[in-house]
Scaffold this active site. Structure first.
Site, mmCIF file in Angstrom:
data_model
loop_
_atom_site.group_PDB
_atom_site.id
_atom_site.type_symbol
_atom_site.label_atom_id
_atom_site.label_comp_id
_atom_site.label_asym_id
_atom_site.label_seq_id
_atom_site.Cartn_x
_atom_site.Cartn_y
_atom_site.Cartn_z
ATOM 1 N N LYS A 79 0.850 -1.183 0.000
ATOM 2 C CA LYS A 79 0.000 0.000 0.000
ATOM 3 C C LYS A 79 0.890 1.239 0.000
ATOM 4 O O LYS A 79 1.905 1.277 0.708
ATOM 5 C CB LYS A 79 -0.896 -0.029 1.244
ATOM 6 C CG LYS A 79 -1.907 1.103 1.366
ATOM 7 C CD LYS A 79 -2.727 0.895 2.633
ATOM 8 C CE LYS A 79 -3.851 1.906 2.790
ATOM 9 N NZ LYS A 79 -4.666 1.629 4.000
ATOM 10 N N SER A 155 -9.454 1.473 3.151
ATOM 11 C CA SER A 155 -8.709 2.297 2.219
ATOM 12 C C SER A 155 -7.695 1.526 1.377
ATOM 13 O O SER A 155 -7.192 2.039 0.382
ATOM 14 C CB SER A 155 -7.976 3.408 2.983
ATOM 15 O OG SER A 155 -7.018 2.851 3.877
ATOM 16 N N SER A 179 -9.791 -0.954 7.051
ATOM 17 C CA SER A 179 -9.194 -0.747 5.733
ATOM 18 C C SER A 179 -8.515 -1.951 5.116
ATOM 19 O O SER A 179 -8.106 -1.908 3.959
ATOM 20 C CB SER A 179 -8.194 0.412 5.790
ATOM 21 O OG SER A 179 -8.865 1.636 5.998
#
Length: 450
Positions: A79, A155, A179
């Protein structure tokens, strides 16, 4: 490799070890998939040259019998909150573009074990949404979508989609309110949110220092268990799989089923039935701590809003704030209504409730739907800010309980709704019981696959 579209990392490691595949061939194939993908919003940065150079080095080590570990040459993605030396960390934003001078601590550990980064994946700006939309870098489309493009969950959107789409076998994200577990559920893969102290946080761009935790994405629990061991620099040992007949689960009948979709509920109930048939002890009763947490959030707001707004206060006060995703900017702006007393009350209550949760659960595992809905339409979310706000809150309703209470959790795929959209079940344990949780989830996965 084309016939093995979604190989696990363990499959890859075996093929590399046996010589049936070279690391260069593997990395070349995956880079071609990324380059040729119809969805160019999954990765923000692809580190092609470095990945190929590391693949060549891995093959050379293997030829000499000097591998760095059992997963030497296994590819993964990070990420874009994790610093990787020499690359920009964007945090999914247009206004943050720092070049990392060194690897994040857990990135460095993975390199030491020979894992190969293919690049940095997309996310909601500053990791601030449970739905995964990003107006700057595009929104990765949920691979389970049919005619109507569906949200990937956030996210950690790009990390989940990269695994679900077969672009990489494993990926790493972060989880502040759901997330990792939400996109895992929406995309139909396994997602593990760790206890906060499980991994070092150095070199990871924060959202809420009180709540942020690292999480892992994979197709199965074996890969998550192995990656967890590698990332902690541990000698890799196969966790003993728990026996379902020795396990107790609590299904709370308060909070976590509010506003649940019919297909999600039906799929969850079938899962409960299958686990019972496999010998698990499952009881249903209220878990009053969930009611108290919900009431605290309604009265005082959340730690995430207060801490995110404080972290970004200079940006929010500058002209560059206009370059932010307006949904993120406006949500951070609501922190102006919070008081120091609100924040302190949340922290004081959290310490007490974490202890109460651990005492109340003991060795019992929590079991409930990861989300009460399946992946919503991207177009509908983009068209109506109020709809986005309501769906975002509904999406995070179940998972955010775990961040506040410190419970590690794993979302496992358990089926699909009438539109073919994945549904997940969330298994959670008391804070710090990560090893036991991973063992339990391996047993749950095995039972559900039979």
């Amino acid at each position: 490799m084309n016939s093995e579209l979604k190989m696990t990392a363990s499959d890859v490691a075996r093929l590399l070890y046996s010589g049936e595949m070279t690391c260069v061939d593997l990395i070349t194939e995956l880079l071609l998939r990324i380059r040729d993908s119809a969805d160019q919003s999954i990765f923000i940065t692809v580190t092609e040259e470095q990945a190929l150079a590391e693949a060549r080095a891995s093959d050379e080590r293997r030829a000499l019998g000097q591998t760095l570990g059992p997963w030497d040459g296994v590819p993964l993605a990070w990420k874009d909150l994790f610093d990787t030396r020499g690359d920009i960390t964007t945090a999914g934003s247009r206004v943050h573009a720092d070049v990392a001078q060194q690897d994040a601590a857990i990135v460095a550990v993975c390199r030491q074990h020979g894992l190969i980064s293919l690049g940095k994946t997309n996310l909601s700006e500053f990791a601030y949404s449970g739905l995964g939309l990003n107006p700057h870098h595009g929104t990765p489309v949920n691979p389970a979508s049919s005619n109507d493009a569906r949200a990937p969950g956030g996210s950690s959107s790009g990390s989940a989609v990269a695994v679900a789409a077969g672009l990489v076998p494993i990926a790493v994200g972060t989880d502040t309110a759901g997330s990792v577990r939400v996109p895992a559920s929406f995309c139909g893969i396994a997602g593990y949110k760790s206890s906060q102290s499980r991994y070092p946080s150095e070199g990871i761009f924060p959202l809420s220092r009180s709540l942020d935790s690292v999480g892992l994405f994979a197709h199965d629990m074996d890969d998550i268990i192995m990656l967890d061991a590698v990332m902690r620099g541990k000698v890799v040992e196969q966790l003993g799989e728990s026996r379902l007949s020795e396990l107790s689960f609590l299904v709370p009948d308060n909070v976590v089923f509010d506003q649940i979709e019919d297909d999600v509920l039906a799929c969850f109930e079938e899962t409960v039935k299958r686990l019972k048939n496999a010998g698990a002890r499952i009881r249903r009763e209220p878990f009053p701590i969930f009611d108290e947490v919900s009431q605290l959030f309604q009265k005082h707001g959340t730690l995430t809003v207060a801490e995110a707004a404080t972290l970004h206060q200079n940006l929010l006060a500058s002209a560059e704030a206009e370059l932010m995703d307006q949904r993120v900017r406006e949500r951070m702006g609501t922190a102006s209504a919070y008081t120091a007393q609100d924040y302190i009350q949340l922290q004081w209550a959290r310490e007490r409730l974490q202890q109460q949760t651990a005492e109340s659960l003991g060795d019992t595992l929590l079991l409930f739907p990861t989300t009460v809905i399946t992946a919503p339409s991207i177009a509908a979310l983009e068209a109506d800010d109020e709809h986005f706000r309501q769906v975002n809150l509904l999406t995070l309703k179940n998972t955010m309980l775990g961040n506040y209470l410190g419970t590690p959790g794993v979302s496992l795929p358990i089926g699909k709704d009438g539109q073919g959209l994945p549904i997940g079940v969330l298994v959670s344990a008391a804070v710090g019981q990560d090893d036991r949780l991973l063992s339990v989830c391996k047993a749950v996965e095995s039972a559900l696959m039979q």
